[in-house]
Design a protein around this motif. Structure first.
Motif, PDB file in Angstrom:
ATOM      1  N   TRP A  23       0.826  -1.211   0.000  1.00  0.00           N
ATOM      2  CA  TRP A  23       0.000   0.000   0.000  1.00  0.00           C
ATOM      3  C   TRP A  23       0.861   1.263   0.000  1.00  0.00           C
ATOM      4  O   TRP A  23       0.562   2.243  -0.689  1.00  0.00           O
ATOM      5  CB  TRP A  23      -0.901  -0.018   1.236  1.00  0.00           C
ATOM      6  N   TYR A  24       1.948   1.246   0.748  1.00  0.00           N
ATOM      7  CA  TYR A  24       2.754   2.436   0.974  1.00  0.00           C
ATOM      8  C   TYR A  24       3.618   2.827  -0.222  1.00  0.00           C
ATOM      9  O   TYR A  24       3.771   4.015  -0.535  1.00  0.00           O
ATOM     10  CB  TYR A  24       3.650   2.206   2.200  1.00  0.00           C
ATOM     11  N   HIS A  29      -0.829   4.957  -3.826  1.00  0.00           N
ATOM     12  CA  HIS A  29      -1.231   3.697  -3.187  1.00  0.00           C
ATOM     13  C   HIS A  29      -1.773   2.653  -4.159  1.00  0.00           C
ATOM     14  O   HIS A  29      -2.406   1.668  -3.740  1.00  0.00           O
ATOM     15  CB  HIS A  29      -2.243   3.954  -2.066  1.00  0.00           C
ATOM     16  N   GLU A 115       3.161   8.042   8.037  1.00  0.00           N
ATOM     17  CA  GLU A 115       2.063   8.207   7.085  1.00  0.00           C
ATOM     18  C   GLU A 115       0.803   8.587   7.842  1.00  0.00           C
ATOM     19  O   GLU A 115       0.473   7.983   8.871  1.00  0.00           O
ATOM     20  CB  GLU A 115       1.814   6.912   6.318  1.00  0.00           C
TER      21      GLU A 115
END
Length: 235
Positions: A23-24, A29, A115
């Motif tokens: 995801w990061y 994303h 994040e």
């Protein structure tokens, strides 16, 4: 005494890290954003299609409903606690204290992730907010929704139920988790990935070191030595 299961711990850690970085790392994303956006808009449009759904979402994101989630977790814990002997009940109460302590520590570690982002209701424009559609106290937005605190706490509870009460308790805890995390996503206070990437990856990295080693058992033994014996409960 629980023995160290290092290979399993490392596998779970690897899964958590792989989930987070999937995801990061991708720009915007990657496909995770497609999932997030699709789910949010599906539920957001449903708010104006059904007044019953609108009311349901509003009620289940009221602070009172948070109390019901605590009641559900407490009821599941109580069902197993009451079957224990006096000594066993004391042990389980101390386990609950250890669980709360670990939840606070892991939650703080989760917020060290570099994040953060706002909830979808604050990210998208031209969308519907429950607080605008109804004059009812409800939580439909968050300025820092990653990782999801609520989901993190429910997942930690689920892990402790598995470790100390077995597979049946784990299954019931998973049901509680799903029931009480869905309203946060339906109203747009959390993205899908706040829970199923953020919260889950933190739990996969941190919780195995507590539950699959002797750490939780040793904390229980330590507290058992120092807490007043009046902590023992009646039959």
């Amino acid at each position: 005494m629980n023995t160290v299961r290092l290979p399993l711990i490392l596998v779970l850690n690897a899964l958590g890290l792989a989930l987070f970085f999937s995801w990061y790392l991708p720009p915007e994303h990657g496909y995770w954003f497609v999932i997030d956006s699709t789910l949010f808009h599906f539920f957001n449009h449903a708010l104006i299609k059904s007044h019953a759904f609108l009311l349901l979402v509003a009620v289940t994101n009221n602070r009172v409903f948070d109390g019901i989630s605590l009641l559900a977790m407490g009821s599941l814990f109580f069902c197993y606690w009451r079957k224990e002997s006096v000594t066993g009940r004391r042990h389980r109460v101390i386990m609950g204290i250890v669980m709360l302590f670990c939840a606070v520590i892991i939650n703080q570690l989760g917020h060290l992730i570099p994040e953060s982002h706002v909830s979808p209701t604050l990210y998208f424009t031209d969308i519907y907010r429950v607080s605008d559609l109804l004059h009812f106290p409800t939580k439909d937005a968050s300025k820092d929704s990653f990782p999801g605190d609520h989901g993190l706490m429910l997942l930690i509870f689920t892990g402790f139920m598995w470790r100390y009460f077995g597979k049946k308790a784990f299954g019931l805890a998973v049901i509680i988790f799903l029931i009480f995390i869905m309203p946060r996503m339906m109203i747009g206070a959390h993205w899908f990935t706040d829970i199923f990437v953020g919260s889950l990856s933190v739990v996969l990295v941190c919780l195995p070191w507590v539950l699959l080693t002797s750490i939780s058992d040793r904390l229980i033994i330590l507290l058992d030595c120092y807490l007043p014996k009046r902590l023992k409960t009646n039959h």
